[in-house]
Motif scaffolding. Structure first.
Motif, PDB file in Angstrom:
ATOM      1  N   PRO A   1      16.947   3.145  19.179  1.00 35.36           N
ATOM      2  CA  PRO A   1      15.707   3.049  19.892  1.00 35.36           C
ATOM      3  C   PRO A   1      16.071   2.417  21.217  1.00 35.36           C
ATOM      4  O   PRO A   1      15.395   2.640  22.384  1.00 35.36           O
ATOM      5  N   ALA A   2      17.024   1.537  21.556  1.00 34.54           N
ATOM      6  CA  ALA A   2      17.446   0.913  22.737  1.00 34.54           C
ATOM      7  C   ALA A   2      18.097   2.049  23.821  1.00 34.54           C
ATOM      8  O   ALA A   2      18.373   1.722  25.095  1.00 34.54           O
ATOM      9  N   ALA A   3      18.659   3.034  23.340  1.00 33.43           N
ATOM     10  CA  ALA A   3      19.255   4.081  24.103  1.00 33.43           C
ATOM     11  C   ALA A   3      18.329   4.630  24.996  1.00 33.43           C
ATOM     12  O   ALA A   3      17.409   5.401  24.735  1.00 33.43           O
ATOM     13  N   HIS A   4      18.425   4.704  26.509  1.00 32.24           N
ATOM     14  CA  HIS A   4      17.657   5.393  27.225  1.00 32.24           C
ATOM     15  C   HIS A   4      18.088   6.950  27.307  1.00 32.24           C
ATOM     16  O   HIS A   4      19.041   7.487  26.918  1.00 32.24           O
TER      17      HIS A   4
ATOM     18  N   GLY B   1      28.291   1.598  16.480  1.00 32.72           N
ATOM     19  CA  GLY B   1      27.810   0.535  15.604  1.00 32.72           C
ATOM     20  C   GLY B   1      26.506   0.657  15.117  1.00 32.72           C
ATOM     21  O   GLY B   1      25.731   1.433  15.601  1.00 32.72           O
ATOM     22  N   PRO B   2      25.889  -0.255  13.990  1.00 31.39           N
ATOM     23  CA  PRO B   2      24.602  -0.287  13.580  1.00 31.39           C
ATOM     24  C   PRO B   2      23.816  -0.855  14.471  1.00 31.39           C
ATOM     25  O   PRO B   2      24.005  -1.595  15.316  1.00 31.39           O
ATOM     26  N   VAL B   3      22.529  -0.561  14.149  1.00 29.10           N
ATOM     27  CA  VAL B   3      21.503  -1.276  15.113  1.00 29.10           C
ATOM     28  C   VAL B   3      21.654  -2.958  14.461  1.00 29.10           C
ATOM     29  O   VAL B   3      21.453  -3.153  13.267  1.00 29.10           O
ATOM     30  N   ALA B   4      21.644  -3.638  15.587  1.00 27.26           N
ATOM     31  CA  ALA B   4      22.081  -5.119  15.597  1.00 27.26           C
ATOM     32  C   ALA B   4      21.220  -6.113  16.122  1.00 27.26           C
ATOM     33  O   ALA B   4      21.316  -7.214  15.682  1.00 27.26           O
ATOM     34  N   VAL B   5      20.518  -5.618  17.467  1.00 32.90           N
ATOM     35  CA  VAL B   5      19.927  -6.665  17.956  1.00 32.90           C
ATOM     36  C   VAL B   5      18.446  -6.044  18.465  1.00 32.90           C
ATOM     37  O   VAL B   5      18.387  -4.935  18.412  1.00 32.90           O
ATOM     38  N   THR B   6      17.756  -6.816  18.826  1.00 32.36           N
ATOM     39  CA  THR B   6      16.388  -6.622  19.552  1.00 32.36           C
ATOM     40  C   THR B   6      16.629  -7.174  21.080  1.00 32.36           C
ATOM     41  O   THR B   6      16.868  -8.298  21.289  1.00 32.36           O
ATOM     42  N   VAL B   7      16.356  -6.368  21.979  1.00 33.08           N
ATOM     43  CA  VAL B   7      16.371  -6.663  23.447  1.00 33.08           C
ATOM     44  C   VAL B   7      14.800  -6.767  23.769  1.00 33.08           C
ATOM     45  O   VAL B   7      14.003  -5.689  23.734  1.00 33.08           O
ATOM     46  N   LEU B   8      14.208  -7.808  24.284  1.00 29.90           N
ATOM     47  CA  LEU B   8      13.061  -7.978  24.848  1.00 29.90           C
ATOM     48  C   LEU B   8      13.037  -8.033  26.384  1.00 29.90           C
ATOM     49  O   LEU B   8      13.800  -8.686  27.177  1.00 29.90           O
ATOM     50  N   ASP B   9      11.767  -7.653  27.019  1.00 33.23           N
ATOM     51  CA  ASP B   9      11.570  -7.933  28.407  1.00 33.23           C
ATOM     52  C   ASP B   9      10.526  -8.991  28.380  1.00 33.23           C
ATOM     53  O   ASP B   9      10.225  -9.730  27.755  1.00 33.23           O
ATOM     54  N   THR B  10      10.136  -9.455  29.974  1.00 36.18           N
ATOM     55  CA  THR B  10       9.460 -10.378  29.999  1.00 36.18           C
ATOM     56  C   THR B  10       7.836 -10.449  29.498  1.00 36.18           C
ATOM     57  O   THR B  10       7.581 -11.436  29.254  1.00 36.18           O
ATOM     58  N   THR B  11       7.478  -9.300  28.994  1.00 41.72           N
ATOM     59  CA  THR B  11       6.498  -9.012  28.634  1.00 41.72           C
ATOM     60  C   THR B  11       6.300  -9.095  26.785  1.00 41.72           C
ATOM     61  O   THR B  11       5.478  -8.999  26.273  1.00 41.72           O
ATOM     62  N   ASN B  12       7.664  -9.511  26.550  1.00 43.06           N
ATOM     63  CA  ASN B  12       8.060  -9.238  24.950  1.00 43.06           C
ATOM     64  C   ASN B  12       7.944  -7.942  24.438  1.00 43.06           C
ATOM     65  O   ASN B  12       7.800  -7.754  23.152  1.00 43.06           O
ATOM     66  N   ALA B  13       7.965  -6.897  25.029  1.00 41.80           N
ATOM     67  CA  ALA B  13       8.155  -5.544  24.807  1.00 41.80           C
ATOM     68  C   ALA B  13       9.594  -5.145  24.570  1.00 41.80           C
ATOM     69  O   ALA B  13      10.358  -5.718  25.275  1.00 41.80           O
ATOM     70  N   GLY B  14       9.974  -4.658  23.341  1.00 37.15           N
ATOM     71  CA  GLY B  14      11.278  -4.595  23.238  1.00 37.15           C
ATOM     72  C   GLY B  14      11.720  -3.355  22.343  1.00 37.15           C
ATOM     73  O   GLY B  14      10.958  -2.558  21.841  1.00 37.15           O
ATOM     74  N   ALA B  15      13.136  -3.254  22.164  1.00 39.83           N
ATOM     75  CA  ALA B  15      13.664  -2.182  21.310  1.00 39.83           C
ATOM     76  C   ALA B  15      14.926  -2.806  20.692  1.00 39.83           C
ATOM     77  O   ALA B  15      15.472  -3.577  21.132  1.00 39.83           O
TER      78      ALA B  15
ATOM     79  N   TYR C   1      18.200 -10.777  21.050  1.00 42.08           N
ATOM     80  CA  TYR C   1      18.168 -11.500  19.580  1.00 42.08           C
ATOM     81  C   TYR C   1      18.924 -10.726  18.584  1.00 42.08           C
ATOM     82  O   TYR C   1      18.769  -9.355  18.459  1.00 42.08           O
ATOM     83  N   ALA C   2      19.695 -11.459  17.687  1.00 44.28           N
ATOM     84  CA  ALA C   2      20.237 -10.541  16.698  1.00 44.28           C
ATOM     85  C   ALA C   2      19.393 -10.473  15.592  1.00 44.28           C
ATOM     86  O   ALA C   2      18.358 -11.166  15.406  1.00 44.28           O
ATOM     87  N   LEU C   3      19.507  -9.430  15.009  1.00 41.74           N
ATOM     88  CA  LEU C   3      18.542  -8.760  13.685  1.00 41.74           C
ATOM     89  C   LEU C   3      19.130  -9.682  12.602  1.00 41.74           C
ATOM     90  O   LEU C   3      20.349 -10.156  12.615  1.00 41.74           O
ATOM     91  N   PRO C   4      18.276  -9.895  11.501  1.00 43.55           N
ATOM     92  CA  PRO C   4      18.625 -10.753  10.485  1.00 43.55           C
ATOM     93  C   PRO C   4      20.009 -10.182   9.864  1.00 43.55           C
ATOM     94  O   PRO C   4      21.013 -11.140   9.405  1.00 43.55           O
ATOM     95  N   ASP C   5      20.341  -8.939   9.617  1.00 45.76           N
ATOM     96  CA  ASP C   5      21.435  -8.596   9.067  1.00 45.76           C
ATOM     97  C   ASP C   5      22.703  -8.209  10.199  1.00 45.76           C
ATOM     98  O   ASP C   5      23.669  -7.411   9.673  1.00 45.76           O
ATOM     99  N   ALA C   6      22.706  -8.617  11.273  1.00 42.12           N
ATOM    100  CA  ALA C   6      23.666  -8.258  12.330  1.00 42.12           C
ATOM    101  C   ALA C   6      24.888  -8.928  12.104  1.00 42.12           C
ATOM    102  O   ALA C   6      24.924 -10.072  11.472  1.00 42.12           O
ATOM    103  N   PRO C   7      26.043  -8.210  12.636  1.00 39.98           N
ATOM    104  CA  PRO C   7      27.356  -8.864  12.373  1.00 39.98           C
ATOM    105  C   PRO C   7      27.120 -10.115  13.242  1.00 39.98           C
ATOM    106  O   PRO C   7      26.534 -10.435  14.176  1.00 39.98           O
TER     107      PRO C   7
END
Length: 100
Positions: free
Chosen positions: A7-10, A19-33, A53-59
């Motif tokens: 989902p983070a890929a533009h 690699g696997p989905v490993a992180v959440t990226v948030l903007d200043t309004t806390n919207a993220g992917a 932020y790393a997801l719970p199962d991230a490397p």
């Protein structure tokens, strides 16, 4: 063949996930992917004031790798053309310019 990307890929970014989905990226309004480290870094580089932020199962170390990689990536780096304005340069390039 499955060509789905994280989902983070533009949509205009032609690069594949790495690699696997490993992180959440948030903007200043806390919207993220959520995203792979590659697209997470590219997304973070394109946001002013973004956080990762790393997801719970991230490397181990995924979030810091994304944060460090984003520092050297230009915002919307898949867009070609001259880049001279500070908003078009990476954070690292802007720091280097400030020390000239």
């Amino acid at each position: 063949m499955d060509h789905r990307r994280c989902p983070a890929a533009h949509p205009d970014d032609p690069t594949p996930c790495t690699g696997p989905v490993a992180v959440t990226v948030l903007d200043t309004t806390n919207a993220g992917a959520n995203g792979c480290e590659h697209h997470g870094a590219r997304l973070l580089a394109s946001l002013a004031g973004g956080r990762v932020y790393a997801l719970p199962d991230a490397p181990t170390g995924a979030a810091i790798r994304v944060f460090k990689a984003a520092d050297g990536i230009r915002p919307f780096c898949w867009i070609e053309g001259p880049r001279t304005e500070p908003s078009q340069l990476s954070r690292a390039e802007n720091r280097a310019r400030a020390h000239l």
